[in-house]
Structures are given as structure tokens and as C-alpha cells.
Design a protein around this motif. Structure first.
Motif, mmCIF file in Angstrom:
data_model
loop_
_atom_site.group_PDB
_atom_site.id
_atom_site.type_symbol
_atom_site.label_atom_id
_atom_site.label_comp_id
_atom_site.label_asym_id
_atom_site.label_seq_id
_atom_site.Cartn_x
_atom_site.Cartn_y
_atom_site.Cartn_z
ATOM 1 N N VAL A 85 0.837 -1.206 0.000
ATOM 2 C CA VAL A 85 0.000 0.000 0.000
ATOM 3 C C VAL A 85 0.868 1.251 0.000
ATOM 4 C CG1 VAL A 85 -1.631 1.344 1.376
ATOM 5 C CG2 VAL A 85 -2.009 -1.091 1.041
ATOM 6 N N ASP A 145 -10.334 11.813 -1.246
ATOM 7 C CA ASP A 145 -10.908 11.284 -2.491
ATOM 8 C C ASP A 145 -11.171 12.372 -3.530
ATOM 9 O OD1 ASP A 145 -10.909 8.591 -1.676
ATOM 10 O OD2 ASP A 145 -12.791 8.859 -0.594
ATOM 11 N N GLN A 195 -9.976 7.401 -7.110
ATOM 12 C CA GLN A 195 -11.081 6.502 -6.798
ATOM 13 C C GLN A 195 -10.524 5.185 -6.283
ATOM 14 O OE1 GLN A 195 -13.259 6.011 -10.423
ATOM 15 N NE2 GLN A 195 -11.621 4.949 -11.490
ATOM 16 N N VAL A 196 -11.330 4.466 -5.544
ATOM 17 C CA VAL A 196 -10.895 3.196 -4.962
ATOM 18 C C VAL A 196 -10.768 2.158 -6.067
ATOM 19 C CG1 VAL A 196 -11.487 1.334 -3.378
ATOM 20 C CG2 VAL A 196 -11.952 3.706 -2.740
ATOM 21 N N GLU A 197 -9.631 1.485 -6.114
ATOM 22 C CA GLU A 197 -9.416 0.438 -7.110
ATOM 23 C C GLU A 197 -9.788 -0.935 -6.560
ATOM 24 O OE1 GLU A 197 -5.939 -1.147 -10.165
ATOM 25 O OE2 GLU A 197 -5.386 0.059 -8.434
ATOM 26 N N GLU A 198 -9.252 -1.270 -5.382
ATOM 27 C CA GLU A 198 -9.558 -2.551 -4.759
ATOM 28 C C GLU A 198 -9.627 -2.368 -3.250
ATOM 29 O OE1 GLU A 198 -7.301 -5.969 -5.799
ATOM 30 O OE2 GLU A 198 -7.132 -5.434 -7.913
ATOM 31 N N THR A 199 -10.392 -3.241 -2.600
ATOM 32 C CA THR A 199 -10.505 -3.227 -1.145
ATOM 33 C C THR A 199 -10.191 -4.626 -0.629
ATOM 34 O OG1 THR A 199 -12.226 -1.537 -1.219
ATOM 35 C CG2 THR A 199 -12.028 -2.805 0.816
ATOM 36 N N THR A 234 -9.833 -7.166 2.867
ATOM 37 C CA THR A 234 -10.238 -7.346 4.256
ATOM 38 C C THR A 234 -9.317 -8.372 4.897
ATOM 39 O OG1 THR A 234 -12.550 -6.865 3.736
ATOM 40 C CG2 THR A 234 -12.104 -8.016 5.801
ATOM 41 N N VAL A 259 -5.626 12.232 -1.878
ATOM 42 C CA VAL A 259 -5.919 10.815 -1.701
ATOM 43 C C VAL A 259 -6.789 10.607 -0.463
ATOM 44 C CG1 VAL A 259 -4.901 8.556 -1.217
ATOM 45 C CG2 VAL A 259 -3.823 10.078 -2.889
ATOM 46 N N SER A 291 2.293 1.735 -3.488
ATOM 47 C CA SER A 291 1.233 2.134 -4.403
ATOM 48 C C SER A 291 0.843 3.594 -4.171
ATOM 49 C CB SER A 291 0.014 1.222 -4.214
ATOM 50 O OG SER A 291 -1.033 1.604 -5.069
#
Length: 315
Positions: A156, A295, A299-303, A305, A292, A159
């Protein structure tokens, strides 16, 4: 034929998806003609070059993307951060003059250690605030003793560093007015102005050194004044600060926000510390971080958990 079937016949396993940096040189070579190419087109051509099987192409990451797509995109990101390619349109990459120069005497592989020779790439790596994070620690065959959480955190961080750098490049490529509108939108997203207040763009002509105003209350008694400078390599110096303070005095204001896509000189920071005006300085790195966080422009690419045992459940 499956990997198991190939192994049973003594032909060896099918080729695994290469690491991201193994895609960089093949991608750069396919861009040598100077034409922009979509990353999916480059991906498909690399499938044939590396002899990837259908199983390889469909292998998924925990987030749901295919490992192949993720690594091709990450290869393009590293090439972009090193200035070997540009991004002329959404999803497209195009070789730069620096990329062409690399191809005149190419190395065997364009990996992170090779890219470290370029200052923009070193800046990208320094933003991660991590060491040796070129490949996620959870990769197959890794011997690093890290937890899954540490591995995810490292990925993270890298990225995010790439995203920060790309945000700033995109902003600098836009007209100066784009930055002025951007900072107004960002501060609004942060909660300034609110439902009762308002934002005002002053424009580039006759702005008196003020690019925007945020009114914090319906009557406009509580105001925040903004100045935005779209710089690349040059630092914002003390003269810029003095001019902004003068502009604030002209509207009888004692506080403001100064935003730049580059950085502030130490003299500028020292000057702000000594004056009674309350002025907040936001440099390019902080600007990208705030975008970031709130927002704006992303935009959110992947989440993902990450779960753990619920100790209370077993008590």
C-alpha cells in the motif's frame, strides 16, 4: 494442458506469471515506434512472448484482479515514475526521449535497481519511506520473515507513493487555473466552507495575489484566503510569501493558505514562522496526500479485508 499434466509427462510446469519488472523491457520495446499503446494491448503481446498459459492469464490476486493485469500495470507505473514513458490518454502509455535513449543500449532487465539512476524514480522510492519494497514480501519463494499485514502495508505504501507522484504530474500538465479550482474543491471536501459558507474563485486577472476565498459563515465574516502556485522544480521562496502577506493586508485579512505543487524554501518557512499572520503552507507532497485522503481526483481500485481470530468468541 494443466501444470499437473505437463509435469506428469516430464515437460515441466507451465510458465508462471513473471515478476512485474520482467515486463518493463518488453513493454518499452513495443513502444519504440513512438505510438501510444493501450496497456491491454501490451499485455496481450507479452502473453505470447512469455508463453503464458490460460491458467497463468486467469490467476487471480486476493483482491479479485488477475495477477497478470496487476503486474503489467505496475510495470507501466515504474516506467512512468522513471520518466521512460508518458501517459497521453487514459489507459495508454507512450515512450519518451529518455525511454528511447535507454533502448539504444538496453540492459538485460529494467528492474528497480536500474531505474534508481533516474532522479524522479529515486523520489518515487523515497516517498514510500520503505526499503527494499520493489516486490511484495508475500511473493512465492520469498524468504523474508514478515507478517501478511506487514506485506500489505508495504504494498500500500509503494502504491500510494506512485499515486502521489502521478497526481502531481497530472496537475502540473494542466493550465494554472486547474490548480486554483482544485484547491478550492479539496478544501471544500475537507469541510471548509460547509453548508452555510461558500467558495469563490478569483481568477487569474486582477486577483490582487488572491486566487480563492472560502467563506466560513453565511455573512462572510470568517474568511480564508488562498494562493496557489503551479511550480515544477522551482521552490516557493520568501518573496512569494511576502507578496502573499501583502495581498492579505490589502483585504484586511490575517490568515491564509498557500499551496504549491513543488516545495517551500527554508527561508520562506522561516519567514512565515516569524510573522503574526497565520499562514498554512501545503507543498506538493502534502497536496497529493490530502487529495488521496479526501478522495479528490482519485477513486478506490480494490478493497482488501484482513481478518483475525475473535478471542472473545472462544472465551
Amino acid at each position: 494442458m494443466s501444470r499437473f499434466e505437463a509435469l506428469a509427462e516430464g515437460q515441466g510446469a507451465a510458465v508462471a506469471v513473471p515478476r512485474f519488472y520482467e515486463f518493463t523491457l518488453p513493454i518499452l520495446r513495443r513502444l519504440a515506434d513512438g505510438e501510444p499503446r493501450h496497456w491491454r494491448e501490451l499485455r496481450d503481446e507479452c502473453i505470447g512472448e512469455f508463453g503464458l498459459s490460460e491458467q497463468d492469464r486467469l490467476e487471480a490476486t486476493p483482491g479479485g484482479s488477475t495477477r497478470l493485469d496487476t503486474r503489467v500495470l505496475w510495470a507501466n507505473t515504474h516506467l512512468f515514475q522513471a520518466g521512460l514513458v508518458s501517459r497521453p490518454a487514459r489507459g495508454e502509455v507512450q515512450i519518451t526521449d529518455r525511454g528511447r535513449e535507454v533502448l539504444t543500449n538496453p540492459p538485460d532487465v529494467i528492474d528497480p535497481s536500474y531505474l534508481d539512476r533516474f532522479p524522479e524514480y529515486r523520489d518515487f522510492q523515497s516517498r514510500t519511506q520503505q526499503k527494499d519494497t520493489h516486490e511484495p514480501a508475500a511473493e512465492a519463494g520469498s524468504t523474508e520473515k514478515v507478517t501478511p499485514l506487514e506485506s500489505i502495508s508495504t504494498a500500500v505504501a509503494e502504491s500510494a507513493a506512485a499515486l502521489h507522484g502521478e497526481l502531481l504530474r497530472r496537475i502540473v500538465a494542466q493550465p494554472p487555473e486547474f490548480l486554483e479550482h482544485l484547491v478550492l474543491k479539496l478544501l471544500t471536501a475537507m469541510g471548509y466552507g460547509g453548508q452555510a459558507g461558500a467558495v469563490e474563485h478569483r481568477g487569474r486577472s486582477h486577483d490582487g495575489g488572491i486566487d480563492g476565498i472560502i467563506r466560513q459563515d453565511p455573512l462572510g465574516i470568517d474568511r480564508v484566503y488562498l494562493q496557489a502556485k503551479r511550480y515544477t522544480d522551482a521552490a516557493v521562496g520568501r518573496p512569494n510569501m511576502q507578496a502573499f502577506v501583502g495581498a492579505l493586508h490589502g483585504v484586511q485579512a490575517d490568515r491564509g493558505v498557500f499551496i504549491t505543487t513543488s516545495r517551500f524554501s527554508q527561508e520562506a518557512r522561516d519567514y512565515i514562522e516569524r510573522i503574526p499572520n497565520r499562514i498554512i503552507l501545503i507543498d506538493g507532497q502534502r497536496l497529493a496526500e490530502l487529495m488521496v485522503l479526501y478522495d479528490v481526483g482519485v477513486q478506490v481500485e480494490e478493497t482488501f479485508t484482513l481478518k483475525r481470530i475473535d478471542e472473545d468468541f472462544f472465551e
